[in-house]
Motif scaffolding. Structure first.
Motif: not given
Ligand SMILES: NC(=O)c1ccc[n+]([C@@H]2O[C@H](COP(=O)([O-])OP(=O)(O)OC[C@H]3O[C@@H](n4cnc5c(N)ncnc54)[C@H](OP(=O)(O)O)[C@@H]3O)[C@@H](O)[C@H]2O)c1
Length: 392
Positions: A9, A13, A35, A38, A97, A121, A201, A205
């Motif tokens: 999260s 994305v 997550a 962070r 994600a 993902n 992004m 990626i």
């Protein structure tokens, strides 16, 4: 009201998914978030969405999250078990994600628990496309692409007879080094590689876009998502990132999906399927765009693209091997340990070694995938260590 769980999260994305959900509070309720580290961003999300369950990477992050949240009560899990707890939490749709191999087990757990999946993902499909599809069919769940290219193809295919599909054409921006010489690319810094011309992004990626490995991973993803032989998947470079991908049909018609490069759009397509959301985002103005360019990818300057086709031609484990080698080499580049061209060199060497030693056996289960992944990681680490020893 659709109940949403979001794996990853706090990422690019993941946070855009939450932004779309927040714009339609009468349609979406965010019930679980996972997550990594962070914690500050996650705490903000917890305060805003009041999920029933959250997960973080390790006990230290859980401790920090509890401190950030003060007295607010929420179930906090950690590590791999935490990811799976979020994945199987009572929800209508799980947004996958996370980045990289860490997403495979929780995504499979969500499918096995009967949850529909919005899949960003891509490494999940690259590592274990055949296994994932088997589970999706067995459980009768929906697997909705979030990657903009696959979302474009998904939209172009809607309502078309499956046997009329001749070719999938994935577009690639070409990344930040599209016009650069081999010599200039060899000296590219991390900052230059992270400076993508069209998309904002996550770091992995973004580096994959600079090597074109991202397009290679997307070819593998498309092979499984749309059950298309690799010989019928093409890549064309389209620097403006307006045409997100195309499908050619048996009568020679080509259908494309267009839009400004904005991940909220494919995210909204997946969240709302089969409906569409009245999304408040900037609109495409074709006259202002003026031109759309296309060119063949330069497979010599960007060898990672062909590695993906080689892996698909080799055996079912080879894409997992390529993916793992790439995760290791990209991390080493991001940490400043290797120059940009070593990413492709490491990926290529590990894939070649796998092809030489493997007998083309199919992937039977998740353990086979994990074994291929672990083997490739150790070979990639060894290749990096050897190069370091030689001062390269
Ligand atoms: N970004 C895009 O526009 C885009 C477009 C198309 C497809 N994709 C695909 O979508 C996926 C996500 O990309 P992204 O750019 O959003 O990545 P990102 O910004 O790096 O976010 C990754 C997310 O995964 C979490 N995470 C990473 N390792 C973890 C671990 N070990 N345990 C728990 N959580 C972990 C991160 O948590 P913390 O940050 O809290 O540590 C973060 O929430 C990738 O597969 C990518 O290829 C992305």
């Amino acid at each position: 009201m659709k109940r949403l769980s979001v794996l990853g999260s706090t990422g690019s994305v993941g946070s855009q998914t939450l932004a779309v959900a927040a714009a339609f509070p009468d349609r979406y309720r965010v019930v679980a978030l996972a997550a990594g580290r962070r914690v500050g961003v996650l705490a903000e999300q917890v305060r805003r969405f009041q999920p029933e369950r959250v997960s973080v990477a390790d006990p230290g992050a859980a401790e920090a999250l509890r401190a950030e949240l003060g007295g607010q009560s929420v179930e906090i899990d950690v590590g791999a078990a935490g990811l799976e707890a979020v994945a199987v939490h009572d929800a209508d749709l799980v947004v996958a994600a996370l980045v990289g191999a860490v997403g495979l087990r929780p995504t499979l757990a969500a499918i096995r628990a009967g949850r529909d999946i919005a899949l960003a993902n891509k490494e999940v499909m690259v590592m274990a496309g055949a296994l994932v599809l088997r589970e999706v069919k067995a459980r009768g769940v929906a697997l909705l692409p979030v990657d903009s290219e696959h979302s474009a193809i998904f939209q172009a295919l809607a309502g078309q007879p499956p046997d009329s599909v001749e070719r999938l054409i994935l577009t690639a921006s070409g990344g930040p080094f599209r016009g650069w010489s081999v010599e200039r690319i060899a000296r590219a810094s991390v900052e230059e590689a992270l400076d993508h011309p069209n998309w904002d992004m996550g770091p992995k990626i973004t580096i994959d876009s600079a090597t074109l490995m991202n397009k290679g991973l997307e070819v593998i993803e498309a092979r499984w998502l749309f059950d298309m032989p690799p010989s019928r998947i093409d890549v064309v470079v389209h620097p403006q990132s307006i045409v997100h991908s195309l499908v050619e049909f048996s009568d020679s018609s080509v259908l494309a999906q267009l839009g400004l490069p904005d991940m909220r759009v494919p995210i909204a397509v997946a969240l709302a399927h089969p409906e569409r959301l009245p999304l408040e985002v900037p609109r495409l103005d074709l006259a202002a765009t003026a031109r759309l360019d296309f060119e063949a990818p330069d497979r010599k300057r960007f060898p990672c693209l062909d590695l993906a086709f080689e892996a698909l031609a080799a055996d079912e484990a080879a894409p997992a091997v390529l993916n793992a080698a790439n995760e290791v080499s990209v991390a080493a580049f991001l940490e400043g340990h290797i120059p940009f061209p070593r990413i492709a060199a490491v990926n290529s060497a590990v894939l070649a070694e796998h092809i030489q030693r493997a007998g083309g056996a199919p992937l039977r289960d998740l353990d086979d995938v994990t074994a291929a992944d672990a083997w490739a990681r150790s070979r990639a680490e060894a290749s990096l260590a050897a190069a370091e020893g030689e001062g390269r």
